[in-house]
Scaffold this motif. Structure first.
Motif, PDB file in Angstrom:
ATOM      1  N   CYS A 297       0.872  -1.171   0.000  1.00  0.00           N
ATOM      2  CA  CYS A 297       0.000   0.000   0.000  1.00  0.00           C
ATOM      3  C   CYS A 297       0.913   1.227   0.000  1.00  0.00           C
ATOM      4  O   CYS A 297       1.817   1.334   0.820  1.00  0.00           O
ATOM      5  N   ILE A 298       0.686   2.137  -0.933  1.00  0.00           N
ATOM      6  CA  ILE A 298       1.482   3.364  -1.020  1.00  0.00           C
ATOM      7  C   ILE A 298       0.614   4.509  -0.513  1.00  0.00           C
ATOM      8  O   ILE A 298      -0.493   4.716  -0.998  1.00  0.00           O
ATOM      9  N   GLU A 299       1.129   5.236   0.472  1.00  0.00           N
ATOM     10  CA  GLU A 299       0.449   6.421   0.986  1.00  0.00           C
ATOM     11  C   GLU A 299       1.385   7.609   0.848  1.00  0.00           C
ATOM     12  O   GLU A 299       2.597   7.455   0.945  1.00  0.00           O
ATOM     13  N   CYS A 300       0.823   8.775   0.629  1.00  0.00           N
ATOM     14  CA  CYS A 300       1.645   9.964   0.436  1.00  0.00           C
ATOM     15  C   CYS A 300       1.043  11.144   1.185  1.00  0.00           C
ATOM     16  O   CYS A 300      -0.171  11.335   1.193  1.00  0.00           O
ATOM     17  N   GLU A 301       1.913  11.908   1.811  1.00  0.00           N
ATOM     18  CA  GLU A 301       1.508  13.175   2.424  1.00  0.00           C
ATOM     19  C   GLU A 301       2.402  14.249   1.822  1.00  0.00           C
ATOM     20  O   GLU A 301       3.623  14.156   1.862  1.00  0.00           O
TER      21      GLU A 301
ATOM     22  N   LEU B 152      10.928  -4.582  -8.007  1.00  0.00           N
ATOM     23  CA  LEU B 152      10.805  -5.910  -7.392  1.00  0.00           C
ATOM     24  C   LEU B 152      10.747  -7.013  -8.438  1.00  0.00           C
ATOM     25  O   LEU B 152      11.334  -8.081  -8.263  1.00  0.00           O
ATOM     26  N   LYS B 153      10.050  -6.743  -9.552  1.00  0.00           N
ATOM     27  CA  LYS B 153       9.962  -7.738 -10.630  1.00  0.00           C
ATOM     28  C   LYS B 153      11.347  -8.037 -11.194  1.00  0.00           C
ATOM     29  O   LYS B 153      11.674  -9.184 -11.472  1.00  0.00           O
ATOM     30  N   GLU B 154      12.181  -6.991 -11.346  1.00  0.00           N
ATOM     31  CA  GLU B 154      13.561  -7.185 -11.813  1.00  0.00           C
ATOM     32  C   GLU B 154      14.340  -8.100 -10.870  1.00  0.00           C
ATOM     33  O   GLU B 154      15.229  -8.827 -11.297  1.00  0.00           O
ATOM     34  N   LYS B 155      14.008  -8.061  -9.580  1.00  0.00           N
ATOM     35  CA  LYS B 155      14.687  -8.875  -8.570  1.00  0.00           C
ATOM     36  C   LYS B 155      14.041 -10.250  -8.406  1.00  0.00           C
ATOM     37  O   LYS B 155      14.439 -11.034  -7.559  1.00  0.00           O
ATOM     38  N   GLY B 156      12.986 -10.515  -9.202  1.00  0.00           N
ATOM     39  CA  GLY B 156      12.323 -11.810  -9.148  1.00  0.00           C
ATOM     40  C   GLY B 156      11.282 -11.928  -8.048  1.00  0.00           C
ATOM     41  O   GLY B 156      10.863 -13.028  -7.705  1.00  0.00           O
ATOM     42  N   VAL B 157      10.843 -10.796  -7.501  1.00  0.00           N
ATOM     43  CA  VAL B 157       9.848 -10.799  -6.426  1.00  0.00           C
ATOM     44  C   VAL B 157       8.499 -10.404  -7.000  1.00  0.00           C
ATOM     45  O   VAL B 157       8.373  -9.395  -7.684  1.00  0.00           O
ATOM     46  N   THR B 158       7.491 -11.210  -6.729  1.00  0.00           N
ATOM     47  CA  THR B 158       6.139 -10.900  -7.159  1.00  0.00           C
ATOM     48  C   THR B 158       5.449 -10.102  -6.059  1.00  0.00           C
ATOM     49  O   THR B 158       5.448 -10.496  -4.899  1.00  0.00           O
ATOM     50  N   ALA B 159       4.901  -8.972  -6.427  1.00  0.00           N
ATOM     51  CA  ALA B 159       4.199  -8.117  -5.475  1.00  0.00           C
ATOM     52  C   ALA B 159       2.998  -7.511  -6.174  1.00  0.00           C
ATOM     53  O   ALA B 159       2.906  -7.505  -7.401  1.00  0.00           O
ATOM     54  N   ARG B 160       2.077  -7.019  -5.370  1.00  0.00           N
ATOM     55  CA  ARG B 160       0.909  -6.347  -5.940  1.00  0.00           C
ATOM     56  C   ARG B 160       0.489  -5.215  -5.014  1.00  0.00           C
ATOM     57  O   ARG B 160       0.843  -5.185  -3.839  1.00  0.00           O
ATOM     58  N   ILE B 161      -0.256  -4.292  -5.559  1.00  0.00           N
ATOM     59  CA  ILE B 161      -0.800  -3.180  -4.774  1.00  0.00           C
ATOM     60  C   ILE B 161      -2.084  -3.676  -4.117  1.00  0.00           C
ATOM     61  O   ILE B 161      -2.930  -4.282  -4.770  1.00  0.00           O
ATOM     62  N   ASP B 162      -2.203  -3.417  -2.825  1.00  0.00           N
ATOM     63  CA  ASP B 162      -3.385  -3.839  -2.064  1.00  0.00           C
ATOM     64  C   ASP B 162      -3.644  -2.811  -0.971  1.00  0.00           C
ATOM     65  O   ASP B 162      -2.921  -2.750   0.015  1.00  0.00           O
ATOM     66  N   PHE B 163      -4.666  -1.993  -1.163  1.00  0.00           N
ATOM     67  CA  PHE B 163      -4.975  -0.947  -0.185  1.00  0.00           C
ATOM     68  C   PHE B 163      -5.781  -1.466   1.007  1.00  0.00           C
ATOM     69  O   PHE B 163      -5.844  -0.823   2.038  1.00  0.00           O
ATOM     70  N   ASP B 164      -6.397  -2.638   0.858  1.00  0.00           N
ATOM     71  CA  ASP B 164      -7.255  -3.168   1.917  1.00  0.00           C
ATOM     72  C   ASP B 164      -6.510  -3.995   2.963  1.00  0.00           C
ATOM     73  O   ASP B 164      -6.751  -3.851   4.156  1.00  0.00           O
ATOM     74  N   GLN B 165      -5.615  -4.880   2.524  1.00  0.00           N
ATOM     75  CA  GLN B 165      -4.886  -5.742   3.455  1.00  0.00           C
ATOM     76  C   GLN B 165      -3.415  -5.834   3.067  1.00  0.00           C
ATOM     77  O   GLN B 165      -2.920  -6.905   2.708  1.00  0.00           O
ATOM     78  N   PRO B 166      -2.683  -4.709   3.156  1.00  0.00           N
ATOM     79  CA  PRO B 166      -1.277  -4.744   2.769  1.00  0.00           C
ATOM     80  C   PRO B 166      -0.419  -5.465   3.804  1.00  0.00           C
ATOM     81  O   PRO B 166      -0.740  -5.479   4.988  1.00  0.00           O
ATOM     82  N   THR B 167       0.651  -6.068   3.323  1.00  0.00           N
ATOM     83  CA  THR B 167       1.661  -6.632   4.223  1.00  0.00           C
ATOM     84  C   THR B 167       2.808  -5.645   4.391  1.00  0.00           C
ATOM     85  O   THR B 167       3.625  -5.788   5.287  1.00  0.00           O
ATOM     86  N   LEU B 168       2.889  -4.647   3.508  1.00  0.00           N
ATOM     87  CA  LEU B 168       3.888  -3.588   3.584  1.00  0.00           C
ATOM     88  C   LEU B 168       3.238  -2.276   3.200  1.00  0.00           C
ATOM     89  O   LEU B 168       2.628  -2.158   2.145  1.00  0.00           O
ATOM     90  N   ARG B 169       3.361  -1.310   4.076  1.00  0.00           N
ATOM     91  CA  ARG B 169       2.810   0.023   3.840  1.00  0.00           C
ATOM     92  C   ARG B 169       3.975   0.975   3.615  1.00  0.00           C
ATOM     93  O   ARG B 169       4.845   1.091   4.458  1.00  0.00           O
ATOM     94  N   ILE B 170       4.004   1.624   2.445  1.00  0.00           N
ATOM     95  CA  ILE B 170       5.053   2.580   2.132  1.00  0.00           C
ATOM     96  C   ILE B 170       4.446   3.964   2.207  1.00  0.00           C
ATOM     97  O   ILE B 170       3.467   4.265   1.523  1.00  0.00           O
ATOM     98  N   PHE B 171       5.051   4.794   3.056  1.00  0.00           N
ATOM     99  CA  PHE B 171       4.551   6.150   3.279  1.00  0.00           C
ATOM    100  C   PHE B 171       5.576   7.129   2.738  1.00  0.00           C
ATOM    101  O   PHE B 171       6.752   7.043   3.070  1.00  0.00           O
ATOM    102  N   ILE B 172       5.128   8.053   1.915  1.00  0.00           N
ATOM    103  CA  ILE B 172       6.017   9.041   1.299  1.00  0.00           C
ATOM    104  C   ILE B 172       5.632  10.412   1.839  1.00  0.00           C
ATOM    105  O   ILE B 172       4.474  10.820   1.740  1.00  0.00           O
ATOM    106  N   LEU B 173       6.596  11.094   2.406  1.00  0.00           N
ATOM    107  CA  LEU B 173       6.391  12.447   2.922  1.00  0.00           C
ATOM    108  C   LEU B 173       7.184  13.398   2.030  1.00  0.00           C
ATOM    109  O   LEU B 173       8.400  13.332   1.964  1.00  0.00           O
ATOM    110  N   VAL B 174       6.476  14.254   1.284  1.00  0.00           N
ATOM    111  CA  VAL B 174       7.118  15.203   0.378  1.00  0.00           C
ATOM    112  C   VAL B 174       6.859  16.597   0.919  1.00  0.00           C
ATOM    113  O   VAL B 174       5.742  16.979   1.161  1.00  0.00           O
TER     114      VAL B 174
END
Length: 142
Positions: free
Chosen positions: A92-96, A120-142
């Motif tokens: 899940c990507i969040e931004c402020e 991540l795909k270049e590194k062979g890792v499969t990931a997807r965007i999921d706003f409802d039940q993320p396992t990793l939340r990335i927060f961007i503060l600009v």
């Protein structure tokens, strides 16, 4: 690891006291933020017990950007996202955004999401965007 604690403006000193009392780490106040060095376990304990804060964030990158979208794409490639990757990585990507910028939070989130998934795909890792039940939340503060 470097971390950023988000708090309401004016509560930085209270957050500093809580950091000292809960995990005993040295911290530096900013404008609505407090920065510190702590282990993942200390950050988890602090985020659970603190009362004066909004978020505890592991700082993966920081800096000044000249061309934001190009520079953030380069920064993403230098972040070790594999440390956070599991077998079922849902992001899940969040931004402020604070201040005046020629882009909005949605622009940032969309761009960063695409770049992270491609990295991540270049590194062979499969990931997807999921706003409802993320396992990793990335927060961007600009």
């Amino acid at each position: 690891m470097k971390a950023v604690v988000l708090c309401e403006k004016g509560l930085e000193d209270v957050a500093l006291i809580e950091i000292n009392e809960i995990i005993g780490a040295a911290a530096q106040p900013g404008d609505g933020v407090v920065t510190l060095e702590a282990t993942a376990e200390q950050l988890a304990i602090f985020s659970y017990r603190a009362q004066s804060i909004r978020r505890v964030i592991v700082q993966l990158a920081a800096g000044t950007f000249t061309d934001f979208f190009e520079d953030i794409s380069s920064a993403i490639k230098n972040i070790d996202l594999l440390f956070w990757a599991g077998s079922d990585l849902r992001i899940c990507i969040e931004c402020e955004r604070v201040g005046d910028h020629p882009f909005n939070s949605s622009d940032i989130g969309s761009h960063v999401g695409r770049e992270i998934l491609a990295h991540l795909k270049e590194k062979g890792v499969t990931a997807r965007i999921d706003f409802d039940q993320p396992t990793l939340r990335i927060f961007i503060l600009v």
